[in-house]
Write an enzyme that holds these catalytic residues in place. Structure first.
Site, PDB file in Angstrom:
ATOM      1  N   ASP A 167       0.828  -1.190   0.000  1.00  0.00           N
ATOM      2  CA  ASP A 167       0.000   0.000   0.000  1.00  0.00           C
ATOM      3  C   ASP A 167       0.874   1.256   0.000  1.00  0.00           C
ATOM      4  OD1 ASP A 167      -2.723   1.257   0.457  1.00  0.00           O
ATOM      5  OD2 ASP A 167      -1.688   1.972   2.252  1.00  0.00           O
ATOM      6  N   GLU A 198       1.902  -0.340  -5.003  1.00  0.00           N
ATOM      7  CA  GLU A 198       0.978   0.728  -5.346  1.00  0.00           C
ATOM      8  C   GLU A 198       1.865   1.972  -5.479  1.00  0.00           C
ATOM      9  OE1 GLU A 198      -3.238   2.619  -3.812  1.00  0.00           O
ATOM     10  OE2 GLU A 198      -1.704   2.175  -2.302  1.00  0.00           O
TER      11      GLU A 198
END
Length: 777
Positions: free
Chosen positions: A440, A477
């Site tokens: 993330d 990401e």
């Protein structure tokens, strides 16, 4: 034998205040737990409020300590603290200096060793709560506090102690740590707060997800050295699916089966075991990898600890990590606690692997649950050594830097924090057999200790080069909330794949009919060579997606022009504004048949484009039946049907929408033209286009060439009118069969074996797409 050795990159390293920190490494031969001097360890009792639960772990606060000496098993003099109460009951401890490694709680020959790093701490107290009668009870009574002597229980910047007589499981523990109180220098010490060991392998606290009666419960580290090793089976082998062949299903463990419509026993709804029960659905859909939203321990009630506009929310996504080693204990069935959570997580992984499905974890190493300085939620790192674990701005009164959008930013490329992250990743691979990780806001991991971007971030390189992680899928990401957008430029060492945000945006724009997007659409479905054809990177380094957990669902993408986030309590200021969505003529739910038909056609167009693209496709849980969040594009705080999989709606769409999605996935997996090892060349694809510069053209057709002659022809029409297109001749001894026409209703929209009768032209309907396959005559 005691010998001096540093962790990689640790000894003599510098951090923000240029103060070196160091550690000593003890050989792990269990022949020594420190020097032979008599320990001077203070014991006392303290009250701890856990927000509920039974008392009974602690002893009387009137207990007093006296010291004696005894000969331990190592032939050394050890300190024995015997706690005496006024009653005849006694509790005895033999304690040793302990060893600095490994961090966390570990079982050694003569007891349980505790070791924790804190460079700036001046005092460390180990707090223990013991089980009684083999029954778990929460420590809202007294806890035993063991004050560590820095002259005896500290090696470099590691505080440690070994206690001989502790049970091998069900002990709750934490630390109270003191140090400098100068906020301007980045310190946040508070010796009144119980802190979770960053290396605790299990975390205990609230046992049932969303149990409001224990809303303010505390969290404690715990361990289990008593259970037998998990039996993975004699014939167990992980799937080891090549990256290019993956089809990823992004899903939330709890939301997958929490709804009553799952038909599961209430005791296992929303649990790891619940996932096992629904593996047949995953197989019927055709996916071969699940990407689980965060499963590290988090507090679902974090928004409800104080009055605020979001105090009605329950964090159901989990992007607010408390500990990086412990599986979420409230995903255990029947409120079974951390030991069962660990066991059942392994059962889930084993069952998925046995079904040929890989397990990828969505991991959050960019920030933690501890929030900001205005409303901190101190549970671990902040109180242990804020200046080490978080990025702070010493030029701005030691304020926390916030590149995560969540109030703090983990100091990922600090050597100590980097080692923590690597140890965590290795733990999940070795202990839980996971197959990969999606990171993330991974651009945070590319920042130095002062927040500045790094060209060659040590952590990113270490993950790519680590021997234990060598076979893992690693997916970034590639952006953060500080504007570091690295799509196509993420430091990769030819290993890192990326969530391709440009794929998402360009596919959305073209399918909904934006002008000037034909060339970009072609580039994206061909593997995004403009982004990834560098060095030894391949199309599979692009993780293609139209929909992910944050943002609109696929149904909402074709039903809403604007986000509708009022239920989140942030005045509509949260969530992305640039959704590139189109409501097909009406905002939200409607009974208009023509609009509903167009929406379902558009959903099929998006899914087909995703499944025929070079790279790794990823879809979102629920899109296979058309799940809606009614326009909420940031539904992180709703433990309701807004997020929960609706199994009844799936049943209603089994023969239509679901069928199309499943057939498209299976068609991809049986046709190698969609999973090329390398970027497409002229011999691999023919673009039936001679007018690339026409900004108003919204039609694209192309043929993917199969080396055995099984070519595939595709055409996408994003115009609002029919396009009559010339169909190229099929390869020799073959004829074109129609497999897909999204303009038709089920079952005619997808005919796996193909339908003959294709002539030299085809009339492609508005907002529709077709797929033809060349088969032997």
């Amino acid at each position: 034998m005691l010998h001096l050795q540093s962790l990689p990159l640790l000894c003599d390293s510098k951090i923000a205040d240029n103060t070196p920190f160091s550690v000593l490494h003890f050989s792990n031969n269990n022949s020594s737990a420190g020097s032979s001097r008599v320990l001077d360890v203070g014991l006392k009792f303290s009250k701890q409020s856990s927000g509920g639960g039974s008392s009974g772990r602690g002893l009387s606060s009137k207990a007093r300590a006296k010291t004696t000496t005894a000969l331990n098993v190592y032939g050394r003099r050890a300190h024995e603290s015997v706690l005496e109460e006024e009653a005849p009951q006694k509790l005895g401890f033999k304690t040793f200096p302990g060893q600095a490694f490994p961090f966390g709680a570990s079982q050694v020959e003569n007891g349980i060793n505790f070791a924790i790093f804190s460079q700036h701490a001046t005092a460390v107290t180990l707090c223990l709560s013991l089980p009684q009668g083999g029954k778990f009870e929460r420590p809202d009574g007294e806890m035993i506090e063991v004050a560590l002597d820095p002259k005896v229980n500290k090696t470099g910047d590691v505080w440690h102690i070994c206690i001989e007589d502790l049970p091998r499981d069900d002990v709750l523990y934490g630390y109270k740590i003191d140090g400098p109180r100068d906020w301007r220098q980045g310190h946040r010490f508070d010796s009144s707060i119980m802190l979770i060991d960053p290396y605790a392998k299990l975390v205990d606290g609230r046992r049932f997800f969303g149990d409001a009666s224990h809303k303010l419960s505390k969290f404690y580290g715990t361990y289990d050295f008593d259970s037998l090793p998990f039996d993975w089976g004699d014939n167990y082998t992980p799937p080891n699916i090549p990256e290019k062949d993956l089809v990823i299903y992004e899903m939330n463990v709890r939301a997958f089966t929490a709804d009553k419509s799952s038909g599961l026993d209430p005791n296992i709804r929303g649990s790891y075991l619940g996932v096992i029960e629904k593996i047949p659905h995953l197989l019927e859909l055709g996916v071969n990898a699940v990407e689980l939203l965060p499963v590290f321990e988090f507090d679902e009630f974090e928004f409800q600890r104080r009055p605020n506009p979001r105090d009605h929310l329950i964090n159901t996504w989990g992007y607010s990590t408390i500990n990086f080693f412990a599986p979420m204990n409230r995903y255990a069935s029947r409120g079974g606690g951390p030991r069962n959570a660990s066991w059942e997580f392994k059962e889930m992984v084993k069952a998925l692997h046995d079904a040929g499905i890989e397990v990828i974890l969505d991991v959050v190493y960019n920030h933690t649950n501890e929030a900001d300085d205005k409303n901190p939620y101190t549970t671990s790192f902040r109180g242990i050594d804020n200046k080490v674990y978080y990025m702070v701005d010493l030029n701005n009164n030691g304020q926390l830097l916030n590149f995560s959008g969540c109030g703090n930013t983990l100091n990922c490329n600090h050597p100590l924090v980097m080692e923590l992250i690597l140890d965590s990743l290795r733990h999940w691979v070795i202990e839980y057999h996971v197959d990969g990780f999606r990171f993330d806001l991974a651009s945070v991991l590319c920042r130095g200790t002062d927040g500045s971007p790094l060209d060659a971030p040590p952590l990113i390189r270490a993950i790519a080069k680590d021997s234990i992680l060598s076979s893992c899928k690693i997916i970034a990401e590639p952006w953060d909330c500080g504007g570091l957008y690295l799509v196509g430029k993420f430091p990769n060492w030819d290993r890192w794949a990326e969530w391709n945000g440009k794929y998402r945006d360009d596919i959305r724009k073209f399918i909904k009919g934006d002008s000037g997007m034909k060339g970009s659409f072609a580039t994206r479905v061909a593997g995004s060579a403009d982004l990834y054809k560098v060095h030894k990177r391949k199309p599979c380094h692009s993780v293609n997606f139209v929909i992910a957990h944050d943002g609109f669902t696929l149904r909402d993408l074709v039903s809403y022009n604007f986000k509708h986030n009022d239920a989140n309590g942030e005045g509509g200021n949260d969530g992305c504004n640039d959704n590139f969505s189109w409501n097909c003529g009406f905002e939200g739910e409607t009974d208009d048949h023509s609009i509903k038909a167009l929406r379902f056609r558009q959903m099929k167009n998006f899914h087909l484009a995703l499944m025929i693209s070079q790279g790794i496709p990823m879809m979102l849980m629920g899109d296979e039946y058309g799940h809606t969040r009614y326009g909420n594009n940031n539904s992180y705080g709703h433990d309701t049907s807004m997020n929960n999989f609706q199994w009844g709606l799936l049943d209603a769409e089994k023969s239509s929408h679901f069928r199309f999605f499943s057939e498209a996935i299976k068609f991809r997996q049986t046709h190698q033209v969609f999973t090329s090892d390398n970027f497409l060349s002229k011999k691999d694809v023919t673009w039936h286009e001679n007018n690339w510069d026409n900004q108003e053209s919204k039609f694209l057709a192309f043929t993917l060439h199969d080396k055995n002659g099984g070519d595939v022809y595709l055409a996408f029409n994003a115009h609002d009118y029919f396009v009559k297109v010339s169909i190229p001749p099929p390869p020799p001894k073959r004829r074109w069969l129609r497999v897909v026409d999204t303009n038709f209703e089920s079952p005619d929209d997808f005919i796996p074996q193909g339908l003959p009768g294709i002539g030299s032209t085809y009339n492609v309907a508005p907002y529709s797409s077709i797929l033809l396959e060349a088969k032997l005559t």
